[in-house]
Design a protein around this motif. Structure first.
Motif, short mmCIF file in Angstrom:
data_model
loop_
_atom_site.label_atom_id
_atom_site.label_comp_id
_atom_site.label_asym_id
_atom_site.label_seq_id
_atom_site.Cartn_x
_atom_site.Cartn_y
_atom_site.Cartn_z
N ALA A 149 -9.11 -9.77 5.16
CA ALA A 149 -8.68 -9.12 3.92
C ALA A 149 -7.48 -8.20 4.18
O ALA A 149 -6.53 -8.14 3.38
CB ALA A 149 -9.83 -8.33 3.32
N SER A 150 -7.49 -7.50 5.31
CA SER A 150 -6.38 -6.63 5.66
C SER A 150 -5.11 -7.44 5.88
O SER A 150 -4.01 -7.02 5.47
CB SER A 150 -6.72 -5.84 6.93
N ALA A 151 -5.25 -8.59 6.54
CA ALA A 151 -4.10 -9.47 6.76
C ALA A 151 -3.52 -9.94 5.42
O ALA A 151 -2.30 -9.99 5.24
CB ALA A 151 -4.49 -10.66 7.62
N ALA A 152 -4.41 -10.30 4.48
CA ALA A 152 -3.94 -10.77 3.17
C ALA A 152 -3.20 -9.65 2.42
O ALA A 152 -2.15 -9.89 1.80
CB ALA A 152 -5.13 -11.25 2.34
N LEU A 153 -3.73 -8.42 2.49
CA LEU A 153 -3.08 -7.29 1.83
C LEU A 153 -1.71 -7.01 2.46
O LEU A 153 -0.72 -6.78 1.75
CB LEU A 153 -3.97 -6.05 1.94
N ARG A 195 -1.58 -0.56 11.68
CA ARG A 195 -1.90 0.35 12.76
C ARG A 195 -3.22 1.08 12.57
O ARG A 195 -3.97 1.30 13.52
CB ARG A 195 -0.77 1.37 12.89
N PHE A 196 -3.55 1.45 11.32
CA PHE A 196 -4.69 2.34 11.10
C PHE A 196 -5.92 1.69 10.49
O PHE A 196 -6.96 2.33 10.40
CB PHE A 196 -4.26 3.52 10.23
N VAL A 197 -5.87 0.43 10.09
CA VAL A 197 -7.05 -0.19 9.50
C VAL A 197 -8.16 -0.36 10.53
O VAL A 197 -9.34 -0.55 10.19
CB VAL A 197 -6.69 -1.56 8.85
N ILE A 207 -3.14 3.19 4.23
CA ILE A 207 -4.46 3.61 4.72
C ILE A 207 -5.47 3.59 3.58
O ILE A 207 -6.57 3.04 3.72
CB ILE A 207 -4.38 5.02 5.34
N ALA A 208 -5.11 4.19 2.44
CA ALA A 208 -6.03 4.28 1.32
C ALA A 208 -6.38 2.90 0.75
O ALA A 208 -7.55 2.59 0.51
CB ALA A 208 -5.44 5.17 0.23
N LEU A 209 -5.35 2.06 0.53
CA LEU A 209 -5.61 0.74 -0.05
C LEU A 209 -6.44 -0.14 0.88
O LEU A 209 -7.38 -0.82 0.43
CB LEU A 209 -4.28 0.05 -0.37
N SER A 210 -6.11 -0.16 2.17
CA SER A 210 -6.86 -1.00 3.10
C SER A 210 -8.29 -0.48 3.27
O SER A 210 -9.23 -1.27 3.41
CB SER A 210 -6.15 -1.08 4.45
N ALA A 211 -8.46 0.85 3.24
CA ALA A 211 -9.81 1.40 3.35
C ALA A 211 -10.66 1.00 2.15
O ALA A 211 -11.83 0.64 2.30
CB ALA A 211 -9.74 2.92 3.47
N MET A 263 6.12 0.28 5.19
CA MET A 263 5.35 1.26 5.95
C MET A 263 3.85 1.08 5.73
O MET A 263 3.03 1.25 6.65
CB MET A 263 5.77 2.68 5.55
N ALA A 264 3.47 0.70 4.50
CA ALA A 264 2.06 0.45 4.21
C ALA A 264 1.54 -0.73 5.02
O ALA A 264 0.46 -0.68 5.61
CB ALA A 264 1.88 0.20 2.71
N ALA A 265 2.33 -1.82 5.05
CA ALA A 265 1.90 -3.02 5.77
C ALA A 265 1.85 -2.80 7.28
O ALA A 265 0.87 -3.16 7.94
CB ALA A 265 2.84 -4.18 5.44
N GLY A 266 2.91 -2.19 7.81
CA GLY A 266 3.03 -2.11 9.26
C GLY A 266 2.28 -0.96 9.89
O GLY A 266 1.76 -1.09 11.00
#
Length: 375
Positions: free
Chosen positions: A163-167, A24-26, A144-148, A16-19
């Motif tokens: 960076a978001s893709a790598a995470l 979706r929200f980054v 959301i929190a980690l990507s932000a 859910m974090a990745a998808g």
């Protein structure tokens, strides 16, 4: 492959974090530097956001069909597509490609939500650990929190996408290990089912759910841009979306627990009013206090409202899949309309206050509809 319910729920959290949280929200924290670097208008930014929600709607409807292969195969394929779309966003400056990539990413995120939830929640129920479902849904806020936090370390919008893709890739690789194969079940259920009956109560509920989708998404799309555009609080930009995600992470557990105590519809109405207050705070004036309040109230309710609406939709005669698909369609319609409407109004007036007040009104009406249904 994991057999521990806790590790399985954690695998669901990472999916859910990745998808959703990232895929979706980054776009929200990356939007301001993209607009500044590429000279995008607010209406173009809104169109890009809406393209993602169109893809989400299409993915939700496709995932409800009988698909070949296993649910895990579709989950892993969707996670791979999600990572590819995130990385590709940093490789172009074409509006047409932005729209296409976000459309495909939206479809992938719907598949991830549906197939990850099906795999994880089914197994947790069999293990008698359904309470761990809150950990699974906490993945949205966690992502959301980690990507932000990650994208706040750079001012280059392209680097933010990479960076978001790598995470998302790291989280997806963990999902491979933590969410086991499901050879006994195909992607689309082949079990016979009775068609769902669409009562007046359900149709009113679906309308309330669509209004909720419209009501939260304007703030969820543009809150970081609001902060960047206000000189007095621009320093909050790296933190406001992290706060939004941290508020979302425990919200499903909170609101579903209140739903057990107060009733699902009553709780939905209360959460919608809390969210309306959060949206109104940023519509009245933009200060440090109001954007923090908006971030906490909207972030802390949108996933809870999503869960409560789907729980309510499952109640009734016949197979619930049809009702859930229609709820998803109504919700998606609100999400698709919101950013586009807000973007065009901003280009005409130079302010998001008008669209935000429309969102407040939508949430208040949604709460009223749920109260009417309950009575």
């Amino acid at each position: 492959m994991t057999k521990s319910p806790v590790l399985l729920a954690f695998g669901g959290l990472l999916a859910m974090a990745a998808g959703i949280g990232i895929g979706r929200f980054v776009y929200t924290p990356i939007l301001p530097p993209m607009v500044a670097a590429l000279g995008l208008t607010k209406s173009q930014a809104g169109l890009i956001a809406s393209a993602n929600f169109v893809g989400y709607l299409a993915g939700a409807l496709l995932a409800a069909l009988r698909l070949p292969g296993t649910r895990r195969t579709w989950l892993l394929a969707a996670l791979a597509v999600n990572v590819a779309c995130l990385a590709a966003m940093g490789l172009t400056d074409s509006l047409s490609l932005f729209l296409l990539l976000r459309l495909v990413a939206g479809l992938a995120s719907a598949f991830i939500l549906i197939f990850a939830s099906a795999l994880v929640l089914d197994r947790l129920a069999v293990a008698g650990r359904s309470g761990l479902s809150a950990l699974h849904f906490a993945g949205v806020g966690t992502g959301i929190a980690l990507s932000a936090a990650l994208v706040s370390t750079s001012s280059d919008w392209r680097a933010m996408w990479f960076a978001s893709a790598a995470l998302a890739l790291l989280a997806s690789l963990a999902v491979v290990a933590l969410v086991p194969a499901d050879p006994a079940r195909a992607a689309g259920s082949t079990e016979p089912h009775r068609p769902a009956r669409l009562s007046t109560r359900f149709l009113v509920l679906a309308a309330a759910y669509g209004l909720f989708g419209f009501g939260y998404i304007i703030t969820a799309t543009f809150i970081v841009a609001m902060v960047r555009g206000t000189a007095e609080i621009a320093g909050l930009e790296p933190y406001i979306w992290v706060m939004f995600g941290l508020s979302a992470a425990p919200s499903v557990a909170l609101w579903t627990r209140l739903g057990v105590r107060w009733g699902i519809l009553a709780t939905f109405a209360v959460a919608a009013i809390v969210e309306a207050i959060g949206v109104a705070a940023s519509a009245l004036w933009i200060t440090a206090a109001t954007v923090v309040l908006s971030s906490i109230f909207v972030g802390g309710t949108f996933m809870g409202l999503t869960a409560l609406g789907l729980i309510a939709a499952r109640e009734g005669e016949g197979d619930p899949r049809g009702r859930i698909a229609l709820m998803t369609a109504s919700f998606s319609a609100g999400q698709i309309l919101g950013p586009t409407f807000a973007g065009y109004i901003y280009d005409l007036t130079g302010s998001l206050a008008g669209p935000s007040w429309c969102a407040v009104a939508a949430l208040v009406v949604a709460a009223g509809l749920c109260v009417a249904i309950k009575r």
